[in-house]
Design an enzyme around this catalytic site. Structure first.
Site, mmCIF file in Angstrom:
data_model
loop_
_atom_site.group_PDB
_atom_site.id
_atom_site.type_symbol
_atom_site.label_atom_id
_atom_site.label_comp_id
_atom_site.label_asym_id
_atom_site.label_seq_id
_atom_site.Cartn_x
_atom_site.Cartn_y
_atom_site.Cartn_z
ATOM 1 N N GLU A 87 43.823 45.769 40.142
ATOM 2 C CA GLU A 87 43.907 45.623 38.702
ATOM 3 C C GLU A 87 42.650 44.969 38.185
ATOM 4 O O GLU A 87 42.017 44.160 38.858
ATOM 5 C CB GLU A 87 45.129 44.777 38.335
ATOM 6 C CG GLU A 87 46.390 45.584 38.498
ATOM 7 C CD GLU A 87 47.632 44.765 38.257
ATOM 8 O OE1 GLU A 87 48.561 45.297 37.661
ATOM 9 O OE2 GLU A 87 47.659 43.601 38.656
ATOM 10 N N CYS A 118 37.568 40.907 34.202
ATOM 11 C CA CYS A 118 37.833 40.262 35.485
ATOM 12 C C CYS A 118 38.039 41.360 36.527
ATOM 13 O O CYS A 118 38.959 42.167 36.426
ATOM 14 C CB CYS A 118 39.078 39.387 35.351
ATOM 15 S SG CYS A 118 39.507 38.553 36.882
ATOM 16 N N CYS A 161 43.620 39.830 50.343
ATOM 17 C CA CYS A 161 42.586 38.856 50.713
ATOM 18 C C CYS A 161 42.999 38.216 52.024
ATOM 19 O O CYS A 161 44.181 37.926 52.242
ATOM 20 C CB CYS A 161 42.441 37.784 49.637
ATOM 21 S SG CYS A 161 41.136 36.586 50.022
ATOM 22 N N CYS A 214 44.889 31.451 50.772
ATOM 23 C CA CYS A 214 45.057 30.194 50.034
ATOM 24 C C CYS A 214 46.540 30.072 49.686
ATOM 25 O O CYS A 214 47.177 31.056 49.290
ATOM 26 C CB CYS A 214 44.201 30.172 48.771
ATOM 27 S SG CYS A 214 42.446 30.307 49.141
ATOM 28 N N CYS A 239 48.058 31.268 46.149
ATOM 29 C CA CYS A 239 47.548 32.511 45.564
ATOM 30 C C CYS A 239 48.389 33.693 46.040
ATOM 31 O O CYS A 239 48.573 33.874 47.248
ATOM 32 C CB CYS A 239 46.089 32.691 45.983
ATOM 33 S SG CYS A 239 45.403 34.300 45.524
ATOM 34 N N CYS A 282 45.648 34.725 36.295
ATOM 35 C CA CYS A 282 45.066 34.498 37.619
ATOM 36 C C CYS A 282 46.156 34.450 38.673
ATOM 37 O O CYS A 282 47.159 33.778 38.501
ATOM 38 C CB CYS A 282 44.387 33.132 37.710
ATOM 39 S SG CYS A 282 43.142 32.863 36.510
#
Ligand code: SAH
Ligand code: SF4
Length: 360
Positions: free
Chosen positions: A91, A104, A111, A115, A118, A338
């Site tokens: 996205e 963005c 990933c 983390c 996230c 985010c």
């Protein structure tokens, strides 16, 4: 197989034209068609010779990611869902803010860095995006958004803050950035393109040498014990090394500060003592802080710090002389904030897999 022209920056495109016996200046013409006019076929490229227009389709294609859905939030945020191969989605989010329009952009599907706060990290790593898939996000958004009445492009800034760690997909990211900066493509200044990294120290040095753009570092904790937990890659590149890399980066950076991102997690990293430690840690680095109130997702195990806590934390950083902003949560109604990207799609595909497994 035909090459995808969206994979090439100017240098590579010029080399390719030479390989096929054409003049390298064709690269500039074709880049303008591809990236400024959003062309997706060769017929429109009227300043190429007819002969070249006729031969190009056999040698090359213009293959952006597939646009599956576009959503608009009440606050003007727009989100584009793109398919990058079967079952993989990324996205990209456009965030208007006064004169500024920021896109963005994602660099990977998933990933690997895990983390703890996230949702992309929770999904695990799937694969790196190609140059065409990274620049394809800007290509689509630019086509959809176009220009304002004064003829200015609506996308004035790009931040590599979507899904993935851009510095772990280094070569593709740098090639895509070279298109963002190229006057024959998007013509953005280095100050208006920001790479956000969790702190991959050797790649920060390479970025400084090869493509120094604005840098944001996801700090999130003021000491190694806590950062090891929140941002596990800290075990490999601890804070002392990270701060030294930030100092080196500033020697070539287009801006004279580093932006430190700091997610505000209630009761985890948001006390006065943490703020004091953070001030001491960053004493030698000209920097700004961007506080990001945590965006929750299912089973995250974290809560967002209260608005008063965020204000008090920000006030301490400001009192120490650091410019501190708090990120407004934008596009909440379309899951565009985010750490929320592609979450819903992922969940849907998981459910589909489960159903298929049951059927088998
Ligand atoms: N991998 C890069 C860039 C993508 S993440 C990086 O970590 O910097 C972009 C930013 O969103 C990072 O600062 C990241 O820590 C933050 N972020 C991730 N999940 C979040 C969440 N749930 N709430 C708020 N911010 C989050
Ligand atoms: Fe990866 Fe950035 Fe999410 Fe960490 S915060 S898991 S580095 S995308």
């Amino acid at each position: 197989m035909a090459v995808n022209l969206l994979d090439f920056d100017q240098t590579r495109l010029a080399a390719w034209f030479q390989e096929i016996g054409e003049k390298p200046f064709r690269a500039k013409q074709v880049l303008r068609w591809l990236h400024q006019h959003g062309a997706d076929d060769f017929e429109r490229m009227t300043d190429l010779t007819k002969g070249l227009r006729d031969t190009l389709p056999a040698l090359a294609e213009i293959r952006p990611p597939v646009l599956l859905r576009e959503q608009a939030s009440e606050d003007g945020t727009r989100k584009f869902l793109l398919e990058v191969g079967p079952g993989n989605h990324v996205e990209t989010v456009f965030i208007p803010d006064g004169e500024r329009g920021t896109l963005c952009v994602s660099s990977q599907v998933g990933c690997a860095l895990a983390c703890s706060f996230c949702s992309t990290g929770r999904q695990g790593f799937n694969r790196n995006l190609s140059v065409a898939e990274i620049i394809g996000q800007l290509w689509w958004a630019n086509r959809a958004m176009g220009r304002d009445p004064k003829g200015e492009r609506l996308i004035s800034n790009v931040v590599l803050m979507g899904m993935g760690e851009p510095l772990l997909n280094f070569d593709h990211t740098v090639t895509a950035i070279s298109l963002m900066l190229d006057d024959h493509a998007y013509g953005l200044s280095r100050r208006r393109v920001t790479v956000s990294t969790s702190g991959i120290v050797p790649a920060m040095d390479r970025l400084r040498e090869q493509m120094p753009v604005a840098l944001a570092v996801s700090l999130h904790a003021p000491n190694d014990a806590l950062r090891d937990e929140l941002v596990p890659v800290n075990r490999k590149y601890p804070l002392r090394e990270l701060m030294a890399a930030c100092g080196r980066y500033l020697d070539s950076a287009p801006r004279d500060f580093i932006t430190f991102e700091y997610v505000m997690l209630q009761g985890v990293n948001d006390s006065d003592a943490h703020a004091r430690e953070l001030i001491a840690l960053t004493r030698d680095i000209p920097c700004k802080f961007n506080l990001i109130p945590f965006n929750p997702f299912p089973n995250s195990g974290y809560r967002r710090s209260s608005a008063e806590r965020v204000r008090a934390f920000a006030a301490m950083l400001m009192d120490s002389g650091r410019i501190t902003t708090t990120r407004k949560t934008r596009g909440d109604d379309i899951d565009a904030a985010c750490g929320q990207l592609a979450g819903k799609v992922q969940d849907k595909s998981r459910r589909t897999v489960t159903r298929m497994e049951r059927a088998a």
